[in-house]
Design a protein around this motif. Structure first.
Motif, PDB file in Angstrom:
ATOM      1  N   ALA A 275      52.052  45.314  30.095  1.00 45.83           N
ATOM      2  CA  ALA A 275      52.122  43.892  30.450  1.00 45.83           C
ATOM      3  C   ALA A 275      51.851  43.764  31.940  1.00 45.83           C
ATOM      4  O   ALA A 275      52.254  44.624  32.725  1.00 45.83           O
ATOM      5  CB  ALA A 275      53.502  43.348  30.116  1.00 45.83           C
ATOM      6  N   ALA A 276      51.136  42.726  32.341  1.00 46.45           N
ATOM      7  CA  ALA A 276      50.810  42.577  33.763  1.00 46.45           C
ATOM      8  C   ALA A 276      50.683  41.111  34.113  1.00 46.45           C
ATOM      9  O   ALA A 276      50.450  40.262  33.254  1.00 46.45           O
ATOM     10  CB  ALA A 276      49.504  43.305  34.067  1.00 46.45           C
ATOM     11  N   THR A 277      50.874  40.845  35.379  1.00 46.30           N
ATOM     12  CA  THR A 277      50.765  39.486  35.881  1.00 46.30           C
ATOM     13  C   THR A 277      49.760  39.477  37.027  1.00 46.30           C
ATOM     14  O   THR A 277      49.761  40.384  37.851  1.00 46.30           O
ATOM     15  CB  THR A 277      52.128  39.009  36.391  1.00 46.30           C
ATOM     16  OG1 THR A 277      53.053  39.131  35.325  1.00 46.30           O
ATOM     17  CG2 THR A 277      52.072  37.574  36.840  1.00 46.30           C
ATOM     18  N   THR A 278      48.932  38.469  37.045  1.00 45.89           N
ATOM     19  CA  THR A 278      47.952  38.357  38.129  1.00 45.89           C
ATOM     20  C   THR A 278      48.103  36.988  38.764  1.00 45.89           C
ATOM     21  O   THR A 278      48.525  36.047  38.105  1.00 45.89           O
ATOM     22  CB  THR A 278      46.527  38.549  37.567  1.00 45.89           C
ATOM     23  OG1 THR A 278      46.437  39.845  37.004  1.00 45.89           O
ATOM     24  CG2 THR A 278      45.493  38.430  38.660  1.00 45.89           C
ATOM     25  N   TYR A 279      47.772  36.932  40.035  1.00 51.15           N
ATOM     26  CA  TYR A 279      47.859  35.663  40.753  1.00 51.15           C
ATOM     27  C   TYR A 279      46.503  35.300  41.322  1.00 51.15           C
ATOM     28  O   TYR A 279      45.725  36.173  41.695  1.00 51.15           O
ATOM     29  CB  TYR A 279      48.865  35.771  41.897  1.00 51.15           C
ATOM     30  CG  TYR A 279      50.256  36.093  41.416  1.00 51.15           C
ATOM     31  CD1 TYR A 279      51.124  35.069  41.092  1.00 51.15           C
ATOM     32  CD2 TYR A 279      50.672  37.410  41.246  1.00 51.15           C
ATOM     33  CE1 TYR A 279      52.400  35.346  40.632  1.00 51.15           C
ATOM     34  CE2 TYR A 279      51.938  37.700  40.788  1.00 51.15           C
ATOM     35  CZ  TYR A 279      52.801  36.665  40.485  1.00 51.15           C
ATOM     36  OH  TYR A 279      54.057  36.934  40.025  1.00 51.15           O
ATOM     37  N   ARG A 280      46.289  34.045  41.402  1.00 53.66           N
ATOM     38  CA  ARG A 280      45.099  33.542  42.062  1.00 53.66           C
ATOM     39  C   ARG A 280      45.264  33.717  43.575  1.00 53.66           C
ATOM     40  O   ARG A 280      44.306  33.875  44.318  1.00 53.66           O
ATOM     41  CB  ARG A 280      44.967  32.053  41.733  1.00 53.66           C
ATOM     42  CG  ARG A 280      43.576  31.508  41.774  1.00 53.66           C
ATOM     43  CD  ARG A 280      43.650  30.032  41.417  1.00 53.66           C
ATOM     44  NE  ARG A 280      43.942  29.267  42.593  1.00 53.66           N
ATOM     45  CZ  ARG A 280      43.016  28.574  43.249  1.00 53.66           C
ATOM     46  NH1 ARG A 280      41.780  28.550  42.834  1.00 53.66           N
ATOM     47  NH2 ARG A 280      43.336  27.890  44.327  1.00 53.66           N
ATOM     48  N   LEU A 281      46.493  33.627  44.004  1.00 56.58           N
ATOM     49  CA  LEU A 281      46.818  33.736  45.429  1.00 56.58           C
ATOM     50  C   LEU A 281      46.364  35.086  45.976  1.00 56.58           C
ATOM     51  O   LEU A 281      46.591  36.119  45.368  1.00 56.58           O
ATOM     52  CB  LEU A 281      48.342  33.603  45.583  1.00 56.58           C
ATOM     53  CG  LEU A 281      48.907  33.569  46.994  1.00 56.58           C
ATOM     54  CD1 LEU A 281      48.500  32.286  47.693  1.00 56.58           C
ATOM     55  CD2 LEU A 281      50.422  33.701  46.974  1.00 56.58           C
ATOM     56  N   ARG A 282      45.731  35.060  47.139  1.00 57.77           N
ATOM     57  CA  ARG A 282      45.308  36.297  47.800  1.00 57.77           C
ATOM     58  C   ARG A 282      46.136  36.494  49.053  1.00 57.77           C
ATOM     59  O   ARG A 282      46.708  35.536  49.585  1.00 57.77           O
ATOM     60  CB  ARG A 282      43.855  36.182  48.283  1.00 57.77           C
ATOM     61  CG  ARG A 282      42.781  36.277  47.274  1.00 57.77           C
ATOM     62  CD  ARG A 282      42.851  37.573  46.514  1.00 57.77           C
ATOM     63  NE  ARG A 282      43.163  37.235  45.136  1.00 57.77           N
ATOM     64  CZ  ARG A 282      42.290  36.643  44.333  1.00 57.77           C
ATOM     65  NH1 ARG A 282      41.074  36.413  44.720  1.00 57.77           N
ATOM     66  NH2 ARG A 282      42.645  36.304  43.125  1.00 57.77           N
TER      67      ARG A 282
END
Length: 843
Positions: free
Chosen positions: A451-458
């Motif tokens: 399971a993983a989470t990604t963000y648009r935020l850089r």
RNA sequence: GCCCGGGUGGCGGAAUCGGUAUACGCGGCAGACUUAAAAUCUGCUGGUCGGAAGAUCGUGCGGGUUCAAGUCCCGCCCCGGGUACCA
């Protein structure tokens, strides 16, 4: 009595307030604190825009109101003075940016002071002053020492016209926010702040804040949290793996090909395997030459090239699938590679259609003929290809799609079962949410994914290749690497011996004096980092500096910050939602972790100001010739009129067109108030009763008090006009009533009310307390009863406010007109709304 | 495309726990004052029909719920802002 002359009284009171130190905030004062935070302006060469005083007047009304309610108010002004426009303007006129900035500040300050805003000028700050940017640099070092600032070689957004890199947030539709030129990707060594460490906290913290929903949503969208899975696809006959991120692990069986971003590092690593390398190289060159704008823009055909000789294996079913590179996959998001599921993703579908790649459906509708499929089509993208709906409405309940059934006539109300889709092995028949979970469990068991989470935020790119900013306090030594400037050596001052003209090389590189320095660690010769910080770094902590503006041993004093923060009101333009709020909240959280402050959210309540448009309802701009100059408006009408006009135009948050003609209404109102002074008596002459205006006076105090709190300034002013119209009709006004009138008007029009107050007072009106209204006097004793027949108004009666429902019905039925209309009609029903109306339903 | 706002007189806008649509202001018309103008003051000012009383229509469009809809529900149209091959 003298004429009302704002030009004479306004500067006089501004000076006297300042001399009396009337607006000075006292840290630690026993009275309850109120931090009224004002957006500090960027002092441009063009001077103040009429839009500035809108938000500022709203804040000033609040600050004055809070003081009159006994609060200890912190309300300050400062200058966000570093930045590219000043530097560019300085180059144009052949001056040093410092000189230009100081001139602009002086002009802004002069203009703002004309409005009589009740700032504590003792706390004025300027981000381009060494006494401020010393601490910006110090804070940079704290972040650096705690691994929250780091240097990295990465493709960044480069604006060729501004000759600098930009943060992701400063690239709007592929163009530079400032100059609107195309932005190119360029790999460079740059400084970043680890804002992504705080992505979850930035997201979760939003809930408890008193912000409007749109602002909260804006922040959330910007952070862009996506929950899904990360998994690896093996490459055939190679040890390499392709790592992808997906929000739809449930569609794994439908992955029929893979796509890497053209810049993906795996492409180079597997060069030997690839048989069509020339083609690949060609495509990559094309892609890198495209500007961000061209690449990102709109509905253009998707392009790509297959990596021939390279085959990946779908771990779900062990099928061999081709691998492509295509510029619709971004190297900077997720893992820079995707598993393509053309049956359930619009982009993959388009690409697969164009290049004739296999499309395999794995999701369909549940076996439930009661579903109106028409409902599903909207927003779900189901279309003719099978889109990727996750949920849809059935009987007001959100239901998941399942892996299993297929219908035709998608998009129609009628549909028939075509058969089942059984392409997902052991997962067939599960609902989407269940399948997601089970497939992730399977990936974990097989050790190929999780399971993983990604963000648009850089992470926040903070270095800039220009002059007019705070120098980054790092020394580059060949032997020791990056060495922070010792804190005792701060500030690292901006040198004067530089070539300001942008050449692509940072201007600071042209200063010998600045560059050559001994390494603080080994003593050997070294050079300074010749870049400067993004101005958003300066503006992300100014609200902390206001708490202790003269602190010399730290950027701010922890106890002072604890006393004042969070800000109780912050009025800002809606355009700052993404950048400033995000950065400032990040700083606050990072500083809390560094034990510099005790709070984690800086802005408790935020409200927005709309844009003031030109008289033609277009954005004010020089080229349109519709710019209104505040100097001229004040010259003609005075500050009080301008303040009130801007508050009267409409709701604060709306954008609204300027109308100089409409200012007359406010101007007439203030003239009337001025002349009313002669009606004021300590002892009312017997002949004229004061009861004629008292009701409306107390109603006005009530309404103005409520409206200030709700920031409905336009309706507060309407109500005061209603009061003035009522007072216009009477002969005499009692002194104590007059005092209340001046007090409630004071936050809106501070100068005229101060002048009239001083007719027989020595105190300043703002030090007086806010008047209380008398509920009994404000109450209506008579109301107008509306009588409707079948919902249409037919008659009206004046009746006592406390008349019973029975009485109201009786009065209504006996009305002359109504009784005539009721003649011969059958009364079905009578509805009585106490204090308002009677509706008689007839047949 | 997606997300957020918003469509009310000639104009800016009031009124949203459903209950008098157009408060307040601008503009316009008429009158008073003035030699005259400006300023000021008084009255009128949503459309249509009517001399008037009054009738009737009316809050972007089409439906619906209700005694009653600018306000609530469903389906659209238009305008403004934000954002985007975000996997």
């Amino acid at each position: 009595m003298k004429e009302y002359n704002p030009k004479e009284i306004e500067p006089k009171w501004q000076e006297r307030w300042e001399d009396a130190k009337l607006h000075v905030a006292k840290t630690g004062d026993a009275n309850e604190k109120f931090y009224s935070l004002e957006t500090f302006p960027y002092p441009s060469a063009a001077g103040l825009h009429v839009g500035h005083p809108e938000g500022y007047t709203a804040e000033d009304i609040n600050a004055r109101y809070q003081r009159m309610n006994g609060k200890n108010v912190l309300y300050c002004m400062g200058w966000d003075a570093f930045g590219l426009p000043t530097e560019n303007y300085a180059i144009k006129v052949g001056k040093n940016p410092k000189e230009v900035a100081l001139d602009n500040i002086a002009n802004f300050k002069r203009q703002l002071q004309m409005f009589g805003f009740s700032y504590d000028w003792d706390r004025e700050l300027n981000t381009s002053d060494p006494s401020y940017y010393k601490w910006t640099q110090w804070l940079f070092l704290q972040l650096y020492k705690n691994d929250l600032a780091y240097r990295k070689h990465a493709p960044v957004n480069w604006c060729e016209s501004c000759k600098t890199v930009l943060a992701r947030e400063q690239v709007i539709e592929g163009a530079c926010e400032r100059c609107k030129n195309n932005v190119a990707q360029k790999p460079m060594e740059q400084w970043f702040f680890r804002i992504t460490n705080y992505a979850d906290e930035l997201l979760d913290g939003i809930e408890g804040l008193d912000w409007i929903d749109a602002t909260k949503e804006g922040q959330k969208n910007w952070i862009g949290k996506s929950i899904g899975a990360e998994l690896e696809f093996a490459i055939k006959d190679d040890n390499g793996k392709i790592k992808v991120f997906t929000t739809r692990p449930d569609t794994l069986f439908g992955a029929t090909y893979m796509v890497l971003a053209p810049e993906h590092e795996l492409v180079d690593q597997l060069k030997d395997q690839i048989s069509n390398w020339d083609e690949i190289e060609n495509y990559r060159n094309e892609a890198s030459n495209k500007t961000e704008m061209e690449r990102v823009h709109l509905d253009k055909e998707k392009t790509g090239v297959e990596l021939k000789g390279m085959v990946a294996i779908n771990p779900a079913n062990n099928k061999e699938i081709p691998v492509w590179i295509a510029d619709y996959v971004m190297v900077s998001y997720g893992t820079g590679a995707i598993m393509a599921v053309p049956a359930h993703d619009r982009r993959d579908f388009d690409f697969a259609q164009y290049y004739n790649l296999p499309i395999k459906e794995v999701i369909a509708l549940p076996d439930d003929s009661s579903i109106n499929i028409k409902q599903i089509t909207r927003g779900s993208g189901i279309g003719n290809w099978v889109g990727h709906p996750i949920e849809y409405q059935v009987s007001d309940k959100k239901t998941d799609m399942i892996l299993g059934w297929k219908y035709d006539n998608i998009g129609q109300t009628c549909h028939t079962l075509l058969g089942t889709i059984k392409n997902s092995g052991e997962f067939d028949g599960m609902k989407v949410e269940e399948a997601k979970e089970k497939i992730i469990q399977w990936l974990e068991k097989e050790k190929i994914g999780k399971a993983a989470t990604t963000y648009r935020l850089r992470d926040w790119l903070v270095s800039r290749q220009r002059y007019w900013g705070a120098p980054i306090p790092i020394i580059w030594c060949e032997k020791c690497g990056d060495v922070p400037v010792p804190e005792k050596d701060l500030p690292v001052l901006l040198p004067d011996d530089v070539d300001f003209n942008p050449t692509g090389e940072p201007p600071l590189a042209s200063s010998k004096e600045f560059q050559n320095v001994d390494c603080p660690k080994c003593g050997g010769s070294a050079r300074r980092d010749y870049e400067t910080m993004d101005t958003f770094v300066d503006s992300s902590w100014y609200f902390l500096r206001y708490c202790s503006p003269n602190e010399e041993s730290a950027p701010f004093n922890k106890e002072d910050v604890a006393y004042w923060l969070p800000a109780d009101l912050y009025v800002i333009g809606a355009e700052h939602i993404a950048l400033h709020l995000l950065y400032a909240r990040f700083f606050c959280k990072a500083f809390a972790d560094l034990k510099l402050v005790d709070i984690r959210e800086p802005f408790q309540k935020i409200r927005h100001q709309g844009m003031i448009m030109g008289e033609d309802n277009q954005k004010m701009s020089k080229s349109r010739g519709n710019v209104v100059n505040p100097d001229e408006v004040i010259e003609k009408y005075g500050a009080d009129t301008m303040r009130m006009y801007e508050m009267f135009m409409g709701p604060l948050a709306d954008s609204k067109p300027w109308s100089t003609d409409s200012m007359k209404g406010i101007s007439r109102f203030l003239e009337k108030i001025w002349k009313m002074q002669k009606k004021v008596f300590v002892v009312i002459p017997a002949k004229a009763g004061i009861q004629d205006y008292q009701k409306v006076l107390h109603q006005t105090i009530k309404k103005v008090t409520e409206d200030i709190q709700a920031m409905h300034h336009n309706t507060a002013i309407s109500q005061m006009m209603i009061l003035s119209n009522a007072l216009h009709k009477v002969e005499n006004i009692a002194k104590e009533d007059w005092e209340m009138i001046l007090k409630i008007l004071h936050p809106f029009a501070p100068h005229i009310t101060e002048e009239l107050w001083h007719v027989d007072h020595d105190s300043f009106i703002m030090t007086e307390s806010w008047p209380e209204y008398d509920e009994k006097l404000a109450a209506e004793d008579e109301i107008e009863l509306v009588v409707q027949i079948n919902g249409k108004v037919r008659e009206r009666h004046q009746v006592p406010a406390d008349a019973s429902e029975k009485d109201l019905e009786k009065i209504a039925m006996e009305g002359k007109k109504v009784s005539a209309l009721l003649e011969g009609k059958e009364i079905v029903k009578v509805i009585v709304v106490k204090g308002k109306l009677v509706n008689i339903v007839v047949r």
